[in-house]
Write an enzyme that holds these catalytic residues in place. Structure first.
Site, PDB file in Angstrom:
ATOM      1  N   CYS A 121     -35.072  38.584  26.537  1.00 15.94           N
ATOM      2  CA  CYS A 121     -35.893  37.674  27.320  1.00 15.94           C
ATOM      3  C   CYS A 121     -35.530  37.736  28.787  1.00 15.94           C
ATOM      4  CB  CYS A 121     -35.692  36.244  26.826  1.00 15.94           C
ATOM      5  SG  CYS A 121     -35.885  36.100  25.059  1.00 15.94           S
ATOM      6  N   ARG A 153     -39.480  41.992  30.475  1.00 10.07           N
ATOM      7  CA  ARG A 153     -38.452  41.799  29.450  1.00 10.07           C
ATOM      8  C   ARG A 153     -39.017  41.157  28.186  1.00 10.07           C
ATOM      9  NH1 ARG A 153     -33.314  42.334  31.366  1.00 10.07           N
ATOM     10  NH2 ARG A 153     -32.497  41.122  29.643  1.00 10.07           N
ATOM     11  N   TRP A 182     -39.265  37.629  24.348  1.00  8.79           N
ATOM     12  CA  TRP A 182     -39.688  38.694  23.438  1.00  8.79           C
ATOM     13  C   TRP A 182     -39.044  38.400  22.086  1.00  8.79           C
ATOM     14  CZ3 TRP A 182     -37.110  42.923  20.909  1.00  8.79           C
ATOM     15  CH2 TRP A 182     -37.987  43.856  20.341  1.00  8.79           C
ATOM     16  N   ASN A 198     -31.199  33.991  26.064  1.00 11.77           N
ATOM     17  CA  ASN A 198     -31.524  35.388  25.779  1.00 11.77           C
ATOM     18  C   ASN A 198     -30.409  35.916  24.892  1.00 11.77           C
ATOM     19  OD1 ASN A 198     -32.180  38.123  25.855  1.00 11.77           O
ATOM     20  ND2 ASN A 198     -31.187  38.448  27.828  1.00 11.77           N
ATOM     21  N   GLY A 199     -30.756  36.520  23.752  1.00 14.25           N
ATOM     22  CA  GLY A 199     -29.725  37.063  22.863  1.00 14.25           C
ATOM     23  C   GLY A 199     -29.893  36.548  21.447  1.00 14.25           C
ATOM     24  N   GLU A 243     -40.584  63.823  24.281  1.00 16.13           N
ATOM     25  CA  GLU A 243     -40.820  62.744  25.249  1.00 16.13           C
ATOM     26  C   GLU A 243     -42.323  62.534  25.477  1.00 16.13           C
ATOM     27  OE1 GLU A 243     -39.219  60.403  26.385  1.00 16.13           O
ATOM     28  OE2 GLU A 243     -40.156  59.788  28.257  1.00 16.13           O
ATOM     29  N   LYS A 280     -44.230  58.980  24.718  1.00 16.73           N
ATOM     30  CA  LYS A 280     -45.013  58.269  25.736  1.00 16.73           C
ATOM     31  C   LYS A 280     -46.409  57.945  25.191  1.00 16.73           C
ATOM     32  CE  LYS A 280     -42.328  57.554  29.008  1.00 16.73           C
ATOM     33  NZ  LYS A 280     -41.369  57.285  27.977  1.00 16.73           N
ATOM     34  N   GLU A 335     -46.185  55.139  22.459  1.00 17.71           N
ATOM     35  CA  GLU A 335     -45.855  53.779  22.892  1.00 17.71           C
ATOM     36  C   GLU A 335     -46.911  53.185  23.810  1.00 17.71           C
ATOM     37  OE1 GLU A 335     -42.281  53.126  25.237  1.00 17.71           O
ATOM     38  OE2 GLU A 335     -42.428  55.116  26.127  1.00 17.71           O
ATOM     39  N   HIS A 372     -43.114  76.371   9.753  1.00 20.23           N
ATOM     40  CA  HIS A 372     -42.401  75.876   8.578  1.00 20.23           C
ATOM     41  C   HIS A 372     -43.026  74.590   8.032  1.00 20.23           C
ATOM     42  CE1 HIS A 372     -39.360  78.923   9.180  1.00 20.23           C
ATOM     43  NE2 HIS A 372     -39.283  78.571  10.465  1.00 20.23           N
ATOM     44  N   LYS A 411     -38.602  45.995  27.606  1.00 20.51           N
ATOM     45  CA  LYS A 411     -37.889  46.987  28.408  1.00 20.51           C
ATOM     46  C   LYS A 411     -36.481  47.224  27.902  1.00 20.51           C
ATOM     47  CE  LYS A 411     -37.734  49.687  32.003  1.00 20.51           C
ATOM     48  NZ  LYS A 411     -38.489  50.944  31.882  1.00 20.51           N
TER      49      LYS A 411
END
Ligand code: M6R
Length: 624
Positions: A6, A31, A82, A108-109, A493, A497, A500, A516, A619
């Protein structure tokens, strides 16, 4: 388990706390954006609280409906959430209050022992009004403040409560009767203090207060801070004053704003040349690599005989590239591991092992736990991070910061390129320590790296072409990405991208693996994005990839080829050709990734998605 990543901001000063807190939350929304809330100290013994599920704009609307006159005062705090578990509803939105309504808490946590604390409170007849783990803190602080050794002392009350909590937390607490004081505590979760003229801030990230002050103080593990309008006091949970680490933020507000771009990610893509320059600046001096923090002796570095790279997501892809450089330059075996898998398979670690932990945020729980595990096994840990003073660097023996500036878009872009450069610097540092490269060779490698910001600048010229290509790809059922050697992590990558941001099925493959199995996926019209290796640097692989392209084209694939300028051999096999500058093989990912970032962002935009805030993501991921 309930948990969250958060954004938190607290303020005491001379401005409207409503404005400062909402603005700060806006900068922290990356966040989390499941809910938002505020609690303001109006100075006459009450708290003005409003909360709302959903994005910050929902909260702003509720505040407007209530009327700004209900949110007066120059002190207060806010939260953007979040959720990992538990519904993102109004009732679970922060701040949470105790039964008197006077104590408010944002968190947060994860409070791991919340179930037993909740049971204790319920046994005492206290009714909790949310499903969160955080609410227990409000009630516990309320009780500690009401009676006992901390009666009437908000700092001492939070200290007593924080010492009882297990898990990770940043907590900010206000009390309606204490309008000149805000108290915060942290363990394994970020918290910085901003020190202005007659105003003081606490926040998860300096972005929340950067337009008011660049003077910041980072809090250590298990520390408490009490802020007033005139300053701050940092103590441990028992109240003993501790030394602090003040620092000055080296970027300004413009770095945290869109600057005329449609979305942050595009701005951050375009900032990549500068991000690379900043990452490299000052890290190579007198013929050698200079780290930001170095607590490993030269002898210990020389003795390293095995390297593990641990990271998640995009940072992991940068780690895959580190393997090519470090093995090539240093002749040390390198294993690259997903941080979430690392400690669970009992890796062979010891004093002669170097663990390189890569994390943009410096707070990713999987990577942090991998670092902790490595340290229990006496391995040396070197952190690469973009966040000054974050937890992973703090728990490491050496640190190289990427200095890429704030990255607001949830998808990593400029920090990926910065991580690649930082990884290569680590490779050069090891080569230097082990004597596997002469000084002039190190200088040559560094000079090639230092030329990359210009190469990235020139690849940005492909942005209009890729934007146009995206308009023709947004209805594809799936997209495949192929590469070989350093082109393989780039393919991974590119696929990440697209997944997401555009919520499309995408896979990256080592092109040699295609035959294969995955070649069965090829069907008429399927877009396949191919990274061509350097013609000069890797002619053998180039020829092999040409054959791979022929194979897929024969089966109906639509080929989108990223190749060096002047690569005429590939032209006949490219339905779409994106040309990038010719650079040394190891450095090619720094240019070839850029069109893939733009492609994913633009496809997402055409599909109507929020490029900067993709669904279900945040993030930094501070839960395992
Ligand atoms: O902060 P970190 O670098 O540790 O984050 C690791 C991943 O969560 C991150 O790279 C993620 O994969 C990004 N959303 C990718 O764009």
């Amino acid at each position: 388990m309930l948990g969250r990543v958060c954004g938190i901001v607290g303020y005491l000063g001379h401005r409207s706390a409503l404005d400062v807190v909402l603005q700060g939350l806006g900068r922290l929304e990356y966040r989390g954006y499941d809910s938002a809330g505020i609690a303001l100290l109006d100075g006459d013994g009450s708290l003005a609280v409003q909360r709302s599920a959903g994005a910050l704009s929902n909260l702003e609307q509720r505040v407007a409906e209530d009327g700004r006159e209900h949110f007066v005062g120059t002190g207060g705090m806010g939260h953007t959430r979040w959720a990992t578990h538990g519904a993102p509803t109004d009732r679970n939105a922060h701040p949470h209050r105790d039964s008197t309504g006077k104590v408010a808490v944002v968190h947060n946590g994860i409070i791991e022992n919340f179930a037993e604390l909740r049971a204790e409170l319920e046994n005492d007849g206290i009714e909790l009004s949310s499903d969160t783990d955080s609410e227990v803190v409000a009630h516990l602080v309320g009780r500690a403040y009401a009676a006992g050794p901390a009666a009437g002392d908000l700092t001492a009350a939070l200290g007593i409560v924080a010492a009882r909590l297990s898990g990770a937390f940043t907590l900010v607490v206000t009390h309606a009767d204490q309008h000149d004081k805000i108290v915060a505590a942290r363990r394994s979760s970020p918290l910085v203090v901003g020190v202005g003229e007659g105003e003081t801030f606490v926040a998860s990230d300096v972005a929340a207060f950067i337009e008011h002050t660049r003077n910041a103080v980072e809090l250590g593990q298990d520390q408490l801070v009490t802020i007033t309008r005139d300053g701050y006091l940092v103590t441990d949970f028992a109240g003993t004053e501790v030394e602090t680490r003040p620092f000055s933020v080296d970027w300004d507000l413009s770095a945290a704003e869109k600057g005329g771009h449609d979305y942050f990610m595009l701005k951050e893509i375009e900032e990549q040349p500068e991000a690379l320059s900043n990452t490299l600046r000052g890290h190579f001096a007198d013929g050698g690599v200079v780290l930001d923090e170095q607590r490993i002796s030269e002898q210990d570095l020389r003795d390293i005989n095995k390297v593990f790279v641990v990271a998640c997501g995009t940072a992991y892809h940068s780690g895959l590239l580190a393997k090519y450089a470090i093995e090539h330059w240093c002749r040390i075996p390198v294993e690259v591991e997903l941080a979430s898998e690392f400690r669970y398979r009992d890796p062979v670690l010891g004093r002669d092992t170097l663990v390189v932990a890569i994390s943009q945020s410096g707070e990713t729980a999987d990577t942090l736990e991998a670092v902790r595990h490595a340290r229990t096994q006496h391995a040396r840990v070197l952190a690469i991070s973009n966040t000054n003073g974050s937890q992973i660097p703090r728990e490491s023996d050496a640190v190289l910061y990427t200095h890429a500036g704030p990255e607001i878009g949830v998808a990593a872009t400029k920090t990926f390129l910065a991580q690649i450069a930082a990884n290569y610097l680590v490779g050069l540092a090891l080569a230097q320590a082990r004597g596997t490269k002469y000084t002039d060779e190190l200088e040559h490698e560094f000079a090639e790296l230092a030329a990359m910001p210009d190469a990235v600048r020139s690849v940005l010229e492909t942005v209009p072409q890729v934007r146009e290509l995206a308009t023709r790809m947004c209805d594809a059922k799936a997209v495949l990405f192929l590469g070989r050697h350093v082109g393989y992590p780039v393919a991974l990558e590119g696929a990440l991208k697209l997944k997401e941001l555009a919520y499309m099925h995408a896979e990256g493959f080592a092109a040699g693996e295609l035959k294969h199995g995955p070649i069965a996926l090829i069907e008429d019209g399927l877009p396949v994005v191919v990274q061509m290796p350097s013609l000069k640097g890797h002619s053998q692989l180039h020829a092999k990839l040409l054959s791979n392209i022929r194979e897929i084209q024969a089966r109906g694939a639509r080929t989108i080829v990223i190749a060096e300028e002047g690569d005429e051999a590939v032209r006949p096999f490219a339905d779409e050709l994106i040309e990038i500058p010719a650079v040394p093989t190891l450095l090619q990912p720094l240019v070839s990734t850029v069109p893939l970032q733009v492609l994913a962002a633009e496809i997402a935009r055409h599909r109507g998605y929020d490029v900067d805030k993709p669904r279900n993501l945040a993030k930094s991921v501070t839960v395992e």
